[in-house]
Each structure stands twice: as C-alpha cells, then as structure tokens.
Design an enzyme around this catalytic site. Structure first.
Site, PDB file in Angstrom:
ATOM      1  N   LYS A 114       0.821  -1.217   0.000  1.00  0.00           N
ATOM      2  CA  LYS A 114       0.000   0.000   0.000  1.00  0.00           C
ATOM      3  C   LYS A 114       0.851   1.260   0.000  1.00  0.00           C
ATOM      4  CE  LYS A 114      -4.438  -1.463   1.850  1.00  0.00           C
ATOM      5  NZ  LYS A 114      -5.465  -1.274   2.865  1.00  0.00           N
ATOM      6  N   LYS A 198      -4.909  -9.184  -6.892  1.00  0.00           N
ATOM      7  CA  LYS A 198      -6.183  -9.512  -6.240  1.00  0.00           C
ATOM      8  C   LYS A 198      -7.284  -8.515  -6.618  1.00  0.00           C
ATOM      9  CE  LYS A 198      -5.945  -7.201  -1.818  1.00  0.00           C
ATOM     10  NZ  LYS A 198      -6.097  -7.147  -0.407  1.00  0.00           N
ATOM     11  N   LYS A 201     -10.960  -3.039  -4.092  1.00  0.00           N
ATOM     12  CA  LYS A 201     -11.827  -1.852  -4.138  1.00  0.00           C
ATOM     13  C   LYS A 201     -11.115  -0.678  -4.771  1.00  0.00           C
ATOM     14  CE  LYS A 201     -13.808  -2.759   0.412  1.00  0.00           C
ATOM     15  NZ  LYS A 201     -13.678  -2.455   1.842  1.00  0.00           N
TER      16      LYS A 201
HETATM   17  P1  AMP Z   1     -11.426  -5.070   3.273  1.00  0.00           P
HETATM   18  O1  AMP Z   1     -12.396  -4.615   2.269  1.00  0.00           O
HETATM   19  O2  AMP Z   1     -10.013  -4.845   2.877  1.00  0.00           O
HETATM   20  O3  AMP Z   1     -11.739  -4.619   4.649  1.00  0.00           O
HETATM   21  O4  AMP Z   1     -11.605  -6.658   3.308  1.00  0.00           O
HETATM   22  C1  AMP Z   1     -12.685  -7.300   3.924  1.00  0.00           C
HETATM   23  C2  AMP Z   1     -12.503  -8.793   3.872  1.00  0.00           C
HETATM   24  O5  AMP Z   1     -12.532  -9.243   2.515  1.00  0.00           O
HETATM   25  C3  AMP Z   1     -11.176  -9.281   4.451  1.00  0.00           C
HETATM   26  O6  AMP Z   1     -11.407 -10.468   5.189  1.00  0.00           O
HETATM   27  C4  AMP Z   1     -10.330  -9.556   3.238  1.00  0.00           C
HETATM   28  O7  AMP Z   1      -9.374 -10.558   3.480  1.00  0.00           O
HETATM   29  C5  AMP Z   1     -11.376 -10.035   2.239  1.00  0.00           C
HETATM   30  N1  AMP Z   1     -10.956  -9.771   0.855  1.00  0.00           N
HETATM   31  C6  AMP Z   1     -10.715  -8.558   0.280  1.00  0.00           C
HETATM   32  N2  AMP Z   1     -10.353  -8.707  -1.017  1.00  0.00           N
HETATM   33  C7  AMP Z   1     -10.371 -10.038  -1.281  1.00  0.00           C
HETATM   34  C8  AMP Z   1     -10.099 -10.847  -2.451  1.00  0.00           C
HETATM   35  N3  AMP Z   1      -9.752 -10.288  -3.606  1.00  0.00           N
HETATM   36  N4  AMP Z   1     -10.217 -12.196  -2.338  1.00  0.00           N
HETATM   37  C9  AMP Z   1     -10.581 -12.765  -1.160  1.00  0.00           C
HETATM   38  N5  AMP Z   1     -10.854 -12.083  -0.030  1.00  0.00           N
HETATM   39  C10 AMP Z   1     -10.754 -10.739  -0.078  1.00  0.00           C
END
Ligand code: AMP
Ligand code: TRP
Length: 333
Positions: A114, A198, A201
């Site tokens: 990041k 990956k 967002k």
């Molecule tokens: P975040 O939006 O970063 O807070 O992520 C929320 C949850 O979604 C966390 O448990 C992340 O590990 C999971 N997550 C985010 N992006 C991915 C992805 N591309 N594949 C699998 N899990 C994801």
C-alpha cells in the site's frame, strides 16, 4: 465448544465479489450456526488510514451494514457495530502498540504494497494498522477470525502481540490467541483484468471487479470482457498453474456453485470460454442480484441501519469496557 467469532470490513465503498467469497459468505455461515457467538465490525478507524471524504465515509458505513444484512447476517443474532463507537479500540491499540515491535510491523507485506515507493509520505496509521486490528480481536477474546487470505500475516502478528503481552505481564491466558479461519481454496479472488493481482476496491478500472451492487447487465458485460487466454477451457487442474485468469474464473464458478475445482473443469473441459462465461455470468447474477436488490432497499432505511449500529454498540461496548478495565489493571494504570 462455543466459537467466539470476530471479523471486520472497511467501509471504503465498492464491496465486491472478492469480499463476498473471501469473507462475507463465511460470516453468514458462521452466523447461521447457533453454537457461535459472532461479532462483525465496520472498521471505520481502519478506513481513515488513507484519506476519506467524511460524507462518503458516513454513507459507506451504512452501506457496509446494509451489505452484511443483505447477505444474510442476522443483527439480532450477531453483533454488528462500527469500530469508532467503542472507544476501547483506540485505547487498546495504543497500549498494544507499546507491546508490538517495529521490526514485526516492518515485515507486513500489505503495508509495503500500500505504501509503495512513497513510504515517507503515508500515514503513521497505515503503518500501525495491524496493531489496531489486533486490539479489535483481543478485546473480545475472539477464538476464531474469518478473513481472506490477504489478512493471514496480520493475524499472525495479532497472535504474537497476544502472547508477548501475556508473557511480559505474566498474565497467563489473559489474551486468547485466536485462530484464523481462511477458506482452503479460492481464498483470494483475483482481478478480472489480471489474474495475478487480487480483486480490489481501490483498483481504478471498475471492469476489474464485480461489485455487490452491480446490475445483471453490468455483471454480464464484465464477465464477457474478463481477460482469458487463447487456449480452450482446461481439461486438467495442473494446467491452471500457468493460466491465472482461467484459474480465477473457474475458482469463482466453483465457489458459487459449491462444486470442486475438478468437477467444474470436467463440466467445461475443452469447450470455448464464451460458453463457460455465459454460464458463469448466470451463476453470479443468481447469487448477487438478490443481495444487490436488498442492499439498495436497505439503503433507503437509514434509521433501521442506524438502529442496528446503536444496538451493536451497546452490546460490543459492554464487553470491550470490561476487557479494557482489566488491561488497565494489568498494565498498572
Ligand atoms: P477489506 O475490504 O479490505 O476490509 O476486506 C474485507 C474482507 O474481505 C477481508 O477479510 C479480506 O481478506 C477479504 N478480501 C478482500 N479482497 C479479497 C479478495 N480479492 N479475495 C478474497 N478475499 C478478499
Ligand atoms: N484489516 C482487515 C481488512 O482490511 C479488516 C479488519 C480490521 C479485521 N480489524 C479486523 C479483520 C479484525 C478481522 C478481524 O480486511
């Protein structure tokens, strides 16, 4: 054994299929098991580690709650709250930042990714972010933490912090050392435009992800445009190691249908990608459309969403206040 579940999602907008398959789908299954005691947190303190527009942040907090409920988490059964409402999180994060070592934090790959080349200019919060995550988990004596694969290293750090605190203060078992719950297969959903990155967002191109609020037409269009390779569909699992885009799309299909990788491969073996993509869009639309419809409906019921957060706050705060009080005693305040 009663499992105490804790997990968090950042209210940074654009929740996508990766969030759903990597985390939220698992939250729903855990919520549905009566033996579990679940807490799902909208981690707004984590969100501000990068700049946020206050108005958008407020909307995104509600949208995350709406997504939890629309996906099937029952707010009467599980606690849903936002992190900043329970002040013990910030307080515990400070105390734990005096336990965590800078060497441990410097090894965090998410920070390196990041921060990129501009490490000097990113916020201190982005660097200490995993300590706040440890505070979230440890305040509730969580035994299991369901997350996507990208959070594995942060959970290992949380375990190290818990153990060091217990050792330093000779407070055996004071902090529970939590176990990660990470899907074995398909734990990382990749971008539709690049099978080695990956799904995220923050990726600029919206074509790289399926948002949980996308319409059927948008989903069909994004899958049609998803990157593939010139070969026909694979006939063996081993072939996928060199074909990241095919692997990702088949992984998404398997994860949504509950089929094994092998069965999905057999179903489409050697056919054209276009045929497979049509079926894949159909499966995604079937799963996502009802969630998307429900999210949009709930977003018009602001007071309902706010009530969930108030009720969640009351229950979470009761637990966290007791734990932070004990932390004060142990530390010597
Ligand atoms: P975040 O939006 O970063 O807070 O992520 C929320 C949850 O979604 C966390 O448990 C992340 O590990 C999971 N997550 C985010 N992006 C991915 C992805 N591309 N594949 C699998 N899990 C994801
Ligand atoms: N860091 C996690 C992410 O970006 C979100 C998070 C914050 C979290 N606190 C948590 C996940 C506690 C699990 C437990 O996805």
């Amino acid at each position: 054994m009663v499992k105490k579940i804790f997990s968090g999602v950042q209210p940074t907008g654009n929740l996508h299929l990766g969030n759903y398959l990597g985390a939220i789908k698992n939250f729903v299954e855990l919520n549905n098991n009566d033996e579990n005691d679940c807490i799902f947190c909208v981690v707004d303190l984590h969100a501000i580690t990068v700049k946020q527009d206050p108005k958008e942040l407020r909307n995104n907090i509600r949208e995350t709650v709406a997504t939890f409920v629309a996906s099937g988490i029952d707010p009467k059964k599980s606690i849903i709250f936002n992190q900043s409402s329970v002040t013990a999180h910030s307080e515990a994060a400070w105390i734990l930042s005096c336990i965590a070592r800078t060497g441990w934090l410097s090894r965090m790959t998410q920070f390196k990714e990041k921060a990129g080349k501009d490490k000097e200019k990113v916020s201190v919060g982005l660097y200490s972010y995993p300590v706040l995550m440890a505070a979230d988990i440890l305040l509730y004596d969580a035994t299991h933490v369901p997350v996507g694969d990208d959070q594995k290293q942060h959970l290992e750090l949380c375990r190290d912090i818990a153990q060091k605190f217990n050792n330093d203060f000779k407070a055996e078992n004071f902090f529970k050392v939590p176990e990660p719950l990470i899907q074995k297969e398909f734990s990382r959903i990749m971008s539709l435009k690049d099978g080695t990155k990956k799904m995220s967002k923050s990726e600029l191109s919206d074509l790289s992800r399926i948002n949980l609020t996308d319409s059927s037409d948008e989903i069909i269009n994004k899958i049609r445009k998803a990157k593939t390779d010139p070969l026909p569909m694979p006939s063996k699992k081993e072939e996928l190691n060199k074909r990241p885009e095919a692997k990702n799309l088949i992984g998404i299909y398997s994860s949504l249908t509950g089929l094994t990788f092998e069965k999905s491969i057999n179903e489409f073996s050697e056919s054209n990608f276009s045929e497979f993509k049509e079926k894949l869009s159909q499966v995604i639309v079937e799963k996502i459309s009802p969630i998307s419809y429900e999210i949009k409906k709930l977003l018009n019921e602001k007071s309902f969403l706010d009530e969930i957060l108030v009720e969640g706050y009351e229950k979470a705060n009761e637990q966290a206040s007791l734990k932070i009080k004990k932390i004060h005693e142990i530390v010597g305040f």
